[in-house]
Design a protein around this motif. Sequence first.
Motif, PDB file in Angstrom:
ATOM      1  N   PHE A 209     -36.899  39.049 -30.210  1.00  0.00           N
ATOM      2  CA  PHE A 209     -37.090  39.146 -31.656  1.00  0.00           C
ATOM      3  C   PHE A 209     -36.372  38.014 -32.384  1.00  0.00           C
ATOM      4  CE2 PHE A 209     -37.346  43.443 -30.004  1.00  0.00           C
ATOM      5  CZ  PHE A 209     -38.420  43.994 -30.672  1.00  0.00           C
ATOM      6  N   ARG A 210     -36.982  37.532 -33.461  1.00  0.00           N
ATOM      7  CA  ARG A 210     -36.312  36.669 -34.420  1.00  0.00           C
ATOM      8  C   ARG A 210     -36.029  37.515 -35.652  1.00  0.00           C
ATOM      9  NH1 ARG A 210     -38.645  32.694 -36.822  1.00  0.00           N
ATOM     10  NH2 ARG A 210     -36.823  31.325 -36.907  1.00  0.00           N
ATOM     11  N   VAL A 211     -34.751  37.605 -36.000  1.00  0.00           N
ATOM     12  CA  VAL A 211     -34.316  38.541 -37.047  1.00  0.00           C
ATOM     13  C   VAL A 211     -33.817  37.767 -38.262  1.00  0.00           C
ATOM     14  CG1 VAL A 211     -32.670  40.366 -37.610  1.00  0.00           C
ATOM     15  CG2 VAL A 211     -33.729  40.295 -35.333  1.00  0.00           C
ATOM     16  N   PRO A 212     -34.410  37.996 -39.441  1.00  0.00           N
ATOM     17  CA  PRO A 212     -33.974  37.285 -40.650  1.00  0.00           C
ATOM     18  C   PRO A 212     -32.637  37.816 -41.156  1.00  0.00           C
ATOM     19  CG  PRO A 212     -35.650  38.916 -41.206  1.00  0.00           C
ATOM     20  CD  PRO A 212     -35.537  38.918 -39.707  1.00  0.00           C
ATOM     21  N   VAL A 213     -31.789  36.908 -41.616  1.00  0.00           N
ATOM     22  CA  VAL A 213     -30.472  37.283 -42.148  1.00  0.00           C
ATOM     23  C   VAL A 213     -30.192  36.453 -43.407  1.00  0.00           C
ATOM     24  CG1 VAL A 213     -27.983  37.356 -41.741  1.00  0.00           C
ATOM     25  CG2 VAL A 213     -29.561  37.838 -39.859  1.00  0.00           C
ATOM     26  N   CYS A 214     -29.732  37.115 -44.452  1.00  0.00           N
ATOM     27  CA  CYS A 214     -29.259  36.414 -45.655  1.00  0.00           C
ATOM     28  C   CYS A 214     -27.742  36.272 -45.531  1.00  0.00           C
ATOM     29  CB  CYS A 214     -29.622  37.198 -46.910  1.00  0.00           C
ATOM     30  SG  CYS A 214     -29.061  36.393 -48.437  1.00  0.00           S
ATOM     31  N   TYR A 215     -27.261  35.039 -45.531  1.00  0.00           N
ATOM     32  CA  TYR A 215     -25.837  34.740 -45.393  1.00  0.00           C
ATOM     33  C   TYR A 215     -25.217  34.352 -46.736  1.00  0.00           C
ATOM     34  CZ  TYR A 215     -26.811  34.241 -40.318  1.00  0.00           C
ATOM     35  OH  TYR A 215     -27.186  34.432 -39.003  1.00  0.00           O
TER      36      TYR A 215
ATOM     37  N   MET B  27     -33.636  41.091 -26.658  1.00  0.00           N
ATOM     38  CA  MET B  27     -32.984  39.826 -26.982  1.00  0.00           C
ATOM     39  C   MET B  27     -33.275  39.465 -28.433  1.00  0.00           C
ATOM     40  SD  MET B  27     -31.363  38.999 -24.225  1.00  0.00           S
ATOM     41  CE  MET B  27     -30.842  37.354 -24.722  1.00  0.00           C
ATOM     42  N   ILE B  28     -32.250  38.940 -29.115  1.00  0.00           N
ATOM     43  CA  ILE B  28     -32.341  38.643 -30.543  1.00  0.00           C
ATOM     44  C   ILE B  28     -31.859  37.225 -30.815  1.00  0.00           C
ATOM     45  CG2 ILE B  28     -31.319  39.160 -32.813  1.00  0.00           C
ATOM     46  CD1 ILE B  28     -31.084  42.056 -31.926  1.00  0.00           C
ATOM     47  N   ARG B  29     -32.537  36.557 -31.725  1.00  0.00           N
ATOM     48  CA  ARG B  29     -32.013  35.322 -32.310  1.00  0.00           C
ATOM     49  C   ARG B  29     -32.160  35.449 -33.823  1.00  0.00           C
ATOM     50  NH1 ARG B  29     -31.813  29.039 -30.941  1.00  0.00           N
ATOM     51  NH2 ARG B  29     -31.005  29.901 -29.010  1.00  0.00           N
ATOM     52  N   PHE B  30     -31.073  35.147 -34.536  1.00  0.00           N
ATOM     53  CA  PHE B  30     -31.076  35.251 -35.987  1.00  0.00           C
ATOM     54  C   PHE B  30     -31.575  33.948 -36.620  1.00  0.00           C
ATOM     55  CE2 PHE B  30     -27.456  38.090 -34.751  1.00  0.00           C
ATOM     56  CZ  PHE B  30     -28.020  39.286 -35.178  1.00  0.00           C
ATOM     57  N   PHE B  31     -32.194  34.075 -37.801  1.00  0.00           N
ATOM     58  CA  PHE B  31     -32.517  32.886 -38.594  1.00  0.00           C
ATOM     59  C   PHE B  31     -32.217  33.176 -40.058  1.00  0.00           C
ATOM     60  CE2 PHE B  31     -36.474  35.284 -38.712  1.00  0.00           C
ATOM     61  CZ  PHE B  31     -36.991  35.072 -39.984  1.00  0.00           C
ATOM     62  N   GLU B  32     -31.861  32.115 -40.782  1.00  0.00           N
ATOM     63  CA  GLU B  32     -31.401  32.273 -42.153  1.00  0.00           C
ATOM     64  C   GLU B  32     -32.550  32.384 -43.138  1.00  0.00           C
ATOM     65  OE1 GLU B  32     -28.318  30.220 -45.377  1.00  0.00           O
ATOM     66  OE2 GLU B  32     -28.906  29.111 -43.570  1.00  0.00           O
ATOM     67  N   ILE B  33     -32.396  33.294 -44.113  1.00  0.00           N
ATOM     68  CA  ILE B  33     -33.319  33.398 -45.241  1.00  0.00           C
ATOM     69  C   ILE B  33     -32.502  33.384 -46.530  1.00  0.00           C
ATOM     70  CG2 ILE B  33     -35.109  34.646 -43.975  1.00  0.00           C
ATOM     71  CD1 ILE B  33     -34.069  37.237 -45.282  1.00  0.00           C
ATOM     72  N   GLY B  34     -33.166  33.067 -47.645  1.00  0.00           N
ATOM     73  CA  GLY B  34     -32.509  33.052 -48.938  1.00  0.00           C
ATOM     74  C   GLY B  34     -32.541  34.410 -49.613  1.00  0.00           C
ATOM     75  N   ALA B  35     -31.892  34.500 -50.749  1.00  0.00           N
ATOM     76  CA  ALA B  35     -31.777  35.767 -51.473  1.00  0.00           C
ATOM     77  C   ALA B  35     -33.130  36.289 -51.943  1.00  0.00           C
ATOM     78  CB  ALA B  35     -30.829  35.603 -52.657  1.00  0.00           C
ATOM     79  N   ASP B  36     -34.017  35.397 -52.421  1.00  0.00           N
ATOM     80  CA  ASP B  36     -35.328  35.837 -52.899  1.00  0.00           C
ATOM     81  C   ASP B  36     -36.162  36.411 -51.754  1.00  0.00           C
ATOM     82  OD1 ASP B  36     -34.642  35.043 -55.427  1.00  0.00           O
ATOM     83  OD2 ASP B  36     -35.784  33.163 -55.366  1.00  0.00           O
TER      84      ASP B  36
END
Length: 238
Positions: free
Chosen positions: A89-95, A208-217
């Motif tokens: 999985f690719r999991v979106p994360v807001c940092y 298995m997971i890999r995170f990717f960055e997303i914005g606030a919107d």
Amino acid sequence: MVTIKPAGDQAVTVEFADRIDAAVNARVIALADALKARPVEGIVETVPTYRSLLVYYDPGRIRGAQLMPLLHERVEHLTEGGENTARHFRVPVCYRGDDALDLADLAEIKNISPEELIALHTAADYRVYMIGFAPGFTYLGGLPEALHTPRLAVPRQKVAAGAVGIGGAQAAINSLSGPSGWRYIGRTPLRLFAPERAEPSFFRAGDMIRFFEIGADEMAALERRAASGEAIVESEAA
């Protein structure tokens, strides 16, 4: 050496090792999958953990003394890699903003910029070792050593569902809001636990997971879609 011993009067635990190790965890999951593929009469549930499998049984259908040799036999015939096929999985994360509770402090501790910390966090591949503590709470291995950090000395009273955290050498995703001493650097809109789903916990041990960055919107938009029941994250081919 595998050890099987009682865990109360309705369960036994199958311990594969005394350490956290991906190969050990793979054997735990392989046994769980083998018992699912070829059920043993009387077993009602299996719970994979980092290094052991908890096996619940109905004592009216099978006794613990009968079950343990059957489990020993299954362990002896486990094939390398087991019967489990990992999902990816690719999991979106807001940092950013309120979702990044400890990001700035952790970056300062590590003497790197927040952007460098995010880059380290999103570059790693994480293994789901187990689901526990709370329904759907996801324990992850694979955290880069540079990000290993002790938990907070004083836990927070409430952390949001979906918060992505660091606790020592472990990573995790919070499934439900509640108190926690983990250090949280972002949040995913993914609903890890939804009792109305056929499989309430989104992840399984061995994924298995890999995170990717997303914005606030994008975070806000994905949260709305997830709240409506839409699947915002799909399994990918390995």
